[in-house]
Structure formats: C-alpha cells, structure tokens
Scaffold this motif. Structure first.
Motif, PDB file in Angstrom:
ATOM      1  N   MET A 140       0.468  -0.968  -0.711  1.00 47.53           N
ATOM      2  CA  MET A 140      -0.117   0.227  -0.008  1.00 47.53           C
ATOM      3  C   MET A 140       0.736   1.285   0.324  1.00 47.53           C
ATOM      4  O   MET A 140       0.528   2.004  -0.564  1.00 47.53           O
ATOM      5  CB  MET A 140      -0.648   0.066   0.717  1.00 47.53           C
ATOM      6  CG  MET A 140      -1.549   1.218   1.446  1.00 47.53           C
ATOM      7  SD  MET A 140      -2.953   1.468   2.311  1.00 47.53           S
ATOM      8  CE  MET A 140      -1.686   1.460   4.345  1.00 47.53           C
ATOM      9  N   MET A 141       1.308   1.398   0.562  1.00 45.88           N
ATOM     10  CA  MET A 141       2.704   2.490   0.581  1.00 45.88           C
ATOM     11  C   MET A 141       4.434   2.381   0.017  1.00 45.88           C
ATOM     12  O   MET A 141       5.090   3.309  -0.237  1.00 45.88           O
ATOM     13  CB  MET A 141       3.570   1.723   2.384  1.00 45.88           C
ATOM     14  CG  MET A 141       2.834   2.400   3.189  1.00 45.88           C
ATOM     15  SD  MET A 141       0.991   3.461   3.540  1.00 45.88           S
ATOM     16  CE  MET A 141       2.117   5.152   3.899  1.00 45.88           C
ATOM     17  N   ALA A 142       3.794   1.754  -1.252  1.00 43.47           N
ATOM     18  CA  ALA A 142       4.896   1.787  -2.277  1.00 43.47           C
ATOM     19  C   ALA A 142       4.950   2.801  -2.861  1.00 43.47           C
ATOM     20  O   ALA A 142       4.228   3.494  -3.574  1.00 43.47           O
ATOM     21  CB  ALA A 142       4.417   0.433  -3.688  1.00 43.47           C
ATOM     22  N   GLY A 143       6.428   3.436  -2.833  1.00 43.65           N
ATOM     23  CA  GLY A 143       6.130   5.162  -4.063  1.00 43.65           C
ATOM     24  C   GLY A 143       6.364   5.424  -3.006  1.00 43.65           C
ATOM     25  O   GLY A 143       6.714   7.353  -2.972  1.00 43.65           O
ATOM     26  N   ARG A 144       5.750   5.790  -1.538  1.00 42.46           N
ATOM     27  CA  ARG A 144       6.138   6.458  -0.092  1.00 42.46           C
ATOM     28  C   ARG A 144       7.834   6.706   0.136  1.00 42.46           C
ATOM     29  O   ARG A 144       8.253   5.709   0.282  1.00 42.46           O
ATOM     30  CB  ARG A 144       4.260   6.372   0.987  1.00 42.46           C
ATOM     31  CG  ARG A 144       3.945   6.911   0.351  1.00 42.46           C
ATOM     32  CD  ARG A 144       3.061   8.015   0.095  1.00 42.46           C
ATOM     33  NE  ARG A 144       1.803   8.587  -0.209  1.00 42.46           N
ATOM     34  CZ  ARG A 144       1.289   9.695   0.110  1.00 42.46           C
ATOM     35  NH1 ARG A 144       2.566  10.211  -1.121  1.00 42.46           N
ATOM     36  NH2 ARG A 144       0.609  10.184  -0.243  1.00 42.46           N
ATOM     37  N   GLN A 145       7.954   8.220   0.527  1.00 37.07           N
ATOM     38  CA  GLN A 145       8.975   8.239   1.369  1.00 37.07           C
ATOM     39  C   GLN A 145       8.819   9.268   2.477  1.00 37.07           C
ATOM     40  O   GLN A 145       8.134   9.501   3.209  1.00 37.07           O
ATOM     41  CB  GLN A 145      10.010   9.134   0.872  1.00 37.07           C
ATOM     42  CG  GLN A 145      10.463   8.482  -1.110  1.00 37.07           C
ATOM     43  CD  GLN A 145      11.435   8.993  -1.790  1.00 37.07           C
ATOM     44  OE1 GLN A 145      11.306  10.729  -1.438  1.00 37.07           O
ATOM     45  NE2 GLN A 145      11.759   8.229  -2.114  1.00 37.07           N
ATOM     46  N   ASP A 146       9.781   8.459   3.296  1.00 35.21           N
ATOM     47  CA  ASP A 146       9.289   9.511   4.919  1.00 35.21           C
ATOM     48  C   ASP A 146       8.989  10.907   4.737  1.00 35.21           C
ATOM     49  O   ASP A 146      10.253  11.183   3.824  1.00 35.21           O
ATOM     50  CB  ASP A 146      10.726   8.937   6.301  1.00 35.21           C
ATOM     51  CG  ASP A 146      10.725   7.816   6.591  1.00 35.21           C
ATOM     52  OD1 ASP A 146       9.787   7.185   6.347  1.00 35.21           O
ATOM     53  OD2 ASP A 146      11.655   6.669   6.781  1.00 35.21           O
ATOM     54  N   GLY A 147       8.462  11.398   5.890  1.00 41.48           N
ATOM     55  CA  GLY A 147       8.003  13.083   5.976  1.00 41.48           C
ATOM     56  C   GLY A 147       6.716  13.742   4.932  1.00 41.48           C
ATOM     57  O   GLY A 147       7.053  14.670   4.425  1.00 41.48           O
TER      58      GLY A 147
END
Length: 256
Positions: A140-147
C-alpha cells in the motif's frame, strides 16, 4: 474488470452540503478517483446512513469506505449501520480500503479503539508522515518516502490498534496514520488521511466550513503547482503531485 462498492459514510443531508461547497460528494469523488487510478474499474455507491441495504456482495471485487463529516465517532451507537456494513463485508472476505473515518471504523470493528485526538484537529495537510519498518515493505505504501504530506481533515484518531494489525505510517499529530489488517480472512488497508482528495477539493471544503480564509485556501489549492506554495504549506512539492497524493489508492486499485 474490478467492480468496487463504495460505502458513502455521510448521510444525504451532509453529502448535499459537500456538493454545494465543492461540487461533489465523498462517494462520487471516490468513484472518480478510483477510475483515474485504474480506468477499467466500475463502481456503485451505497449509503447505510440513508437506509440503503448492501447489494449482493457476490457481484463485487472490493469495497471502499469513504471518510465522514458526522459529529459522532465510530465508537458511537449512531455508527451502528456503518459498522454492520463493514462486518458484512469482512465476513464476505472482500478487500477493503478505508479513508479517515473508514480506517477508524475498521479499528473499532476489529477490536481497537478510536477517540478524539488530544492534539485537536489535523486539517489541510497531515505533515511529516513517517513510514514504519512494516510500512516500508507494504504494497500500500509503495512509492512513499518518510516525511510525506497528505490531504486530511479529522478530529478523531485510532488510539489503539486491533490486535494483529500492522502499523504502516505515523506522525507527531496522530500515531496511527496508516495500518493494515490481513488475517483471519480479512484484508483491510486504511489511512487516516484522504488520498481521494485533491488540494483544490480540501481547500474548498475547509473554506466552505470556515476553517481557513480565502488566502490560505488559495495557497493550499496551488501547492501542487507551485513549489513556493508547497513550502508555505510545510510540504515537499513532489509529495503534492496528483499521483503522489492518491498513491495509496493507486496501489490498492492496482492490487485488485
């Protein structure tokens, strides 16, 4: 060709108010964004608060629960019709996505806890959302980066996760910004924010209910086009591009 049932989590009166402020309602918006994420998806809307009975779930491949602007929490007896719909969908074994109230509802139904955030309202953008170790590897979080930042408007939050849930994302305002529950035949992905909303939509909504003024609404709506406006909103410009704002829904739609 995935066929998705959208559970509209607002009663008709509140949906009518949303249409006056923004030109659409949550159920319609959700359908439009899912189709933008994956063109062959078809959708149907059901509104339990208006007395709608669930259609035959055998005709659907997945279900999405929208956010809600009602005054009560998912722990309240007034949410019973919505909770009953979610229990029925869980029992059918269909994949579910929940935004904001939809995620809170899943937490309540699965044995967790929701209540008003001691930090008050989080609105406009949820900022500095960090992935957990589980979130970094979850589809679900693929492509997301911290912040990262995401559109949001909420008072309540998940204060206790259901046993067996995986915390995927968090920030300083609300410890549970995203979670997944994938066990005992249930496949639920949910976020506290609104990947179905554009910046223009959330700006119109907040201005319409008097939470922000016209100057702030203009800055928020422009933050996907202007690096300066994004920085004014405390966000990285790349996080506010349309495909990034809807990243979790895009990943879910592709998974069906």
């Amino acid at each position: 060709m995935p066929h998705v049932l959208i559970i509209e989590s607002n009663p008709a009166e509140r949906s009518a108010g949303l249409r006056r402020m923004t030109g659409t309602d949550y159920g319609t918006l959700y359908g439009d964004v899912l189709k933008a994420c994956r063109g062959e998806i078809t959708t149907q809307v059901c509104a339990p608060y208006d007395g709608d009975a669930l259609p035959d779930l055998a005709g659907f491949d997945a279900v999405a629960f929208t956010g809600s602007g009602v005054d009560w929490s998912t722990e309240d007896a007034r949410a019973a019709s919505l909770a009953a719909a979610m229990r029925t969908v869980f029992a059918a074994g269909l994949p579910i996505f929940g935004s904001c109230n939809g995620m809170q509802l899943a937490a309540s139904v699965l044995g967790g806890r929701c209540e008003a955030s001691p930090n008050g309202l989080e609105q406009g953008l949820a900022r500095q959302i960090a992935l957990t170790d589980a979130g970094r590897s979850h589809p679900m979080m693929a492509g997301r980066q911290d912040g990262f930042a995401a559109c949001c408007i909420h008072r309540d939050e998940v204060s206790r996760l259901p046993e067996g849930a995986a915390l995927l994302a968090t920030n300083a305002h609300s410890a549970v910004q995203a979670f997944a529950y994938e066990r005992q035949g249930v496949r639920f992905w949910g976020v506290q924010y609104h990947p179905e909303m554009s910046l223009a939509f959330i700006a119109d909504l907040l201005a319409g209910i008097g939470r922000i003024d016209k100057v702030e609404a203009k800055s928020l709506a422009a933050a996907d086009q202007s690096a300066e406006a994004a920085e004014q909103q405390g966000a990285r410009p790349g996080d506010l591009a349309p495909d990034m704002l809807r990243r979790e829904l895009l990943n879910w739609a592709r998974s069906l």
